[in-house]
Design an enzyme around this catalytic site. Structure first.
Site, PDB file in Angstrom:
ATOM      1  CB  SER A  45      10.456 -62.082  99.823  1.00 31.66           C
ATOM      2  OG  SER A  45       9.659 -62.612 100.869  1.00 31.66           O
ATOM      3  N   GLY A 215       9.247 -65.470 102.850  1.00 37.51           N
ATOM      4  CA  GLY A 215      10.698 -65.570 102.812  1.00 37.51           C
ATOM      5  C   GLY A 215      11.186 -65.819 101.403  1.00 37.51           C
ATOM      6  N   GLY A 217      13.457 -67.665  98.193  1.00 35.33           N
ATOM      7  CA  GLY A 217      13.977 -68.938  97.713  1.00 35.33           C
ATOM      8  C   GLY A 217      12.941 -70.029  97.534  1.00 35.33           C
ATOM      9  CB  CYS A 242       4.499 -65.167 100.725  1.00 34.40           C
ATOM     10  SG  CYS A 242       5.372 -64.800  99.185  1.00 34.40           S
ATOM     11  CG  LEU A 243       8.831 -69.710 101.978  1.00 32.53           C
ATOM     12  CD1 LEU A 243       9.311 -70.386 100.699  1.00 32.53           C
ATOM     13  CD2 LEU A 243      10.031 -69.263 102.813  1.00 32.53           C
ATOM     14  CD  GLN A 246       5.835 -70.442  97.592  1.00 33.26           C
ATOM     15  OE1 GLN A 246       7.021 -70.728  97.759  1.00 33.26           O
ATOM     16  NE2 GLN A 246       5.457 -69.275  97.098  1.00 33.26           N
ATOM     17  CE1 TYR A 287      11.490 -72.350  93.256  1.00 36.88           C
ATOM     18  CE2 TYR A 287      11.931 -70.129  94.054  1.00 36.88           C
ATOM     19  CZ  TYR A 287      12.378 -71.318  93.505  1.00 36.88           C
ATOM     20  OH  TYR A 287      13.693 -71.475  93.188  1.00 36.88           O
ATOM     21  CG  HIS A 323       3.282 -60.172 101.235  1.00 35.28           C
ATOM     22  ND1 HIS A 323       4.052 -60.487 102.334  1.00 35.28           N
ATOM     23  CD2 HIS A 323       3.908 -60.727 100.168  1.00 35.28           C
ATOM     24  CE1 HIS A 323       5.108 -61.185 101.949  1.00 35.28           C
ATOM     25  NE2 HIS A 323       5.037 -61.340 100.634  1.00 35.28           N
ATOM     26  CD  GLU A 325       2.372 -58.657 104.845  1.00 37.52           C
ATOM     27  OE1 GLU A 325       3.409 -58.815 104.175  1.00 37.52           O
ATOM     28  OE2 GLU A 325       1.479 -59.540 104.932  1.00 37.52           O
TER      29      GLU A 325
END
Length: 358
Positions: A45, A215, A217, A242-243, A246, A287, A323, A325
């Protein structure tokens, strides 16, 4: 005279001690974690970013490959108040520029007040402020890295065998290794697919869960993963981290937005709206979900109210912005993986009870 210079987007040029030579550029971000530098540096990330450690000494317990979250260092450069020689050797082996003897408190304050910003870095005997400014001028914003997923994804499908009956299709948009490990430890067989996997690729596996990973971006640049969510929503239970949260929200009628400086560290408090329980979480994202669309917000960040968990009874969806984990970080949220696998075991063709707590 310093042998390293950082040219910041706010117009300042900062001197530092060079530890690993090179020239680079990226988005300047910081992490508040005081342990877990191995996991942070190998977290996909952080691709296309320059990572500043707010804790003053980085490297005081060595470098061990078994703690890595991927097979390489992802930030384009690393900054600390002081790096130990062992960490510097690791960064040098991977060709990642590094600087220290810098006031990281000042950098962190600048990012918090002005937001994540572009930075150009030059390190070495020929480093000059002008060269750092040249690197800054070539720096792209994170949303301009339209195919960043290709830089961090697996190139071929990989399978990790579990000893249970659940099959997970994990779309690798920059997945941390410990996500697959957490699922396999609970008996799932995990098929890791490239970030641009097709619906046919997923269907061929007949998975019990479609899982979208973390990830780097802008989530709007992961069109293939969004199409998978649209294709299989309501047919296969969906999970995301996370990503992944989104992307799922965006595909199901929601919207996302860039944060001022993001959440990065191991001390982010999250409240579950159903139980009222607050847990401490590990986070790394720039983001966030602005509008959840067809999903319900189940957890929120205590500090700023942003969405930390989403769910849908009708569509069998459960996601987390943080996260679970927890590598590095607290283990408060590990139960998320049990909740994900419970969706698969609830039975085909039945509406599953929404799982909204850890």
């Amino acid at each position: 005279m310093s042998d390293a210079y950082l040219a910041l987007e706010d117009g300042r040029v900062v001197e530092a001690r060079g530890r690993v030579p090179g020239r680079t550029r990226g988005e300047l971000v910081f992490t508040t974690a005081y342990t877990g530098y191995e996991e942070s540096l190998t977290d996909p990330s952080y691709e296309e970013q320059v990572l500043t450690f707010s804790y003053p000494l980085i490297g005081n317990y060595g470098v061990r490959a078994e703690r890595f979250e991927s097979d390489r260092i992802h930030p384009r450069a690393a900054i600390a108040r002081e790096f130990t020689d062992e960490v510097v050797e690791w960064l040098a082996d991977e060709g990642v520029p590094a600087v220290d003897h810098i006031d990281t408190r000042d950098l962190v304050t600048a990012v918090r007040e002005e937001g994540a910003m572009k930075v150009g870095i030059v390190v070495g005997d020929d480093a000059t402020p002008e060269a750092a400014k040249e690197e800054l001028a070539k720096c792209k914003g994170m949303s301009e890295h339209t195919d960043i997923g290709a830089q961090v994804t697996t190139t071929e499908p990989v399978t990790y065998e579990g000893d249970g009956d659940t099959t997970v299709a994990l779309v690798d948009c920059g997945a941390k290794k410990s996500i697959a490990d957490s699922l396999v430890e609970r008996g799932a067989t995990v098929h890791v697919l490239p970030y641009d996997a097709t619906a046919d690729d997923v269907s061929a596996l007949s998975p019990d869960i479609l899982f979208i990973s973390n990830g780097p971006g802008d989530p709007e640049n992961y069109m293939a993963a969004r199409e998978l969510v649209s294709e299989f929503a309501g047919e296969i239970p969906l999970a995301g981290i996370c990503l992944g949260q989104q992307i799922i929200a965006s595909a199901l009628g929601g919207t996302t937005e860039k944060m001022a400086f993001g959440h990065r560290g191991v001390n982010q408090p999250v409240r579950d709206l159903d139980t009222g329980k607050v847990i401490m979480t590990t986070q790394n994202h720039g983001y966030t979900v602005a509008d959840p669309g067809n999903l319900d917000v189940t957890q929120v960040n205590v500090n700023d109210g942003t969405a930390e968990g989403l769910a849908s009874i009708d569509l069998d969806v459960i996601t987390r912005q943080y996260h679970p984990e927890a590598h590095p970080g607290p283990h408060d949220s590990l139960g998320f993986f049990d909740d994900v696998l419970e969706m698969a075991s609830a039975g085909n063709g039945h509406k599953r009870k929404a799982i909204v707590s850890d």
